[in-house]
Motif scaffolding. Structure first.
Motif, PDB file in Angstrom:
ATOM      1  N   GLN A 138       0.949  -1.114   0.043  1.00  0.00           N
ATOM      2  CA  GLN A 138       0.003  -0.001  -0.053  1.00  0.00           C
ATOM      3  C   GLN A 138       0.929   1.350   0.044  1.00  0.00           C
TER       4      GLN A 138
ATOM      5  N   GLN B 220       0.894   5.801  -0.675  1.00  0.00           N
ATOM      6  CA  GLN B 220       0.022   7.022  -0.852  1.00  0.00           C
ATOM      7  C   GLN B 220      -0.078   7.511  -2.223  1.00  0.00           C
TER       8      GLN B 220
ATOM      9  N   ASN C 179      -0.255   5.414  -4.970  1.00  0.00           N
ATOM     10  CA  ASN C 179      -0.836   4.420  -5.657  1.00  0.00           C
ATOM     11  C   ASN C 179      -2.229   4.510  -5.716  1.00  0.00           C
ATOM     12  N   SER C 180      -2.981   5.420  -6.274  1.00  0.00           N
ATOM     13  CA  SER C 180      -4.323   5.310  -6.155  1.00  0.00           C
ATOM     14  C   SER C 180      -5.292   4.513  -7.234  1.00  0.00           C
TER      15      SER C 180
ATOM     16  N   TYR D  54      -9.446   1.219  -8.974  1.00  0.00           N
ATOM     17  CA  TYR D  54      -9.412   2.527  -7.978  1.00  0.00           C
ATOM     18  C   TYR D  54      -9.087   2.128  -6.497  1.00  0.00           C
ATOM     19  N   ARG D  55      -8.246   2.823  -5.720  1.00  0.00           N
ATOM     20  CA  ARG D  55      -8.112   2.583  -4.387  1.00  0.00           C
ATOM     21  C   ARG D  55      -9.125   3.258  -3.496  1.00  0.00           C
ATOM     22  N   ILE D  56      -9.436   4.499  -4.026  1.00  0.00           N
ATOM     23  CA  ILE D  56     -10.478   5.296  -3.534  1.00  0.00           C
ATOM     24  C   ILE D  56     -11.651   5.471  -4.333  1.00  0.00           C
TER      25      ILE D  56
ATOM     26  N   ASN E  93      -5.246  10.708 -12.435  1.00  0.00           N
ATOM     27  CA  ASN E  93      -4.326  11.224 -11.610  1.00  0.00           C
ATOM     28  C   ASN E  93      -4.813  12.688 -11.184  1.00  0.00           C
TER      29      ASN E  93
ATOM     30  N   SER F 154      -7.876  11.626  -8.460  1.00  0.00           N
ATOM     31  CA  SER F 154      -7.284  11.296  -7.321  1.00  0.00           C
ATOM     32  C   SER F 154      -6.461  12.536  -6.552  1.00  0.00           C
TER      33      SER F 154
ATOM     34  N   CYS G   9      -9.661  14.434  -5.061  1.00  0.00           N
ATOM     35  CA  CYS G   9     -10.499  13.590  -4.220  1.00  0.00           C
ATOM     36  C   CYS G   9      -9.848  13.703  -2.772  1.00  0.00           C
ATOM     37  N   ILE G  10      -8.265  13.545  -2.914  1.00  0.00           N
ATOM     38  CA  ILE G  10      -7.660  13.542  -1.712  1.00  0.00           C
ATOM     39  C   ILE G  10      -7.324  14.774  -1.029  1.00  0.00           C
TER      40      ILE G  10
END
Length: 70
Positions: free
Chosen positions: A1, A3, A5-6, A25-27, A61, A64, A67-68
Motif C-alpha cells: 500500500q 500513498q 498508488n491510487s 481504483y483505491r478510492i 491522476n 485522485s 478527491c484526496i
C-alpha cells in the motif's frame, strides 16, 4: 500500500492485436470522473491501447488529486 498508488491500470493480452484494459481504483470516485475506464473493463485494439491508457492515467491522476486534497 502506498500513498502514491491510487489507481492500477491492468492490461491483459487477448487475441493477437487486442487487449483487455481495466482500472482498479483505491478510492471511491464520483460517478463519471475516472476517465474512459471506470468499473467496466474495455477491449481495445493494439492501435487504441496507448491512447486509452494515457487518457485513463491522466484522468485518474487529476481525480485522485482532487478527491484526496479537497
Amino acid at each position: 500500500q502506498s500513498q502514491f498508488n491510487s489507481v492500477a491500470i491492468i492490461i491483459t493480452p487477448l487475441d493477437p492485436g487486442y487487449y483487455r484494459v481495466q482500472a482498479k481504483y483505491r478510492i471511491k470516485l464520483p460517478h463519471g470522473s475516472g476517465g474512459p475506464i471506470t468499473q467496466t473493463p474495455k477491449v481495445v485494439s493494439q492501435d487504441a491501447l496507448p491512447h486509452l491508457v494515457r487518457l485513463t492515467a491522466l484522468h485518474a491522476n487529476v481525480c485522485s488529486f482532487l478527491c484526496i486534497h479537497i
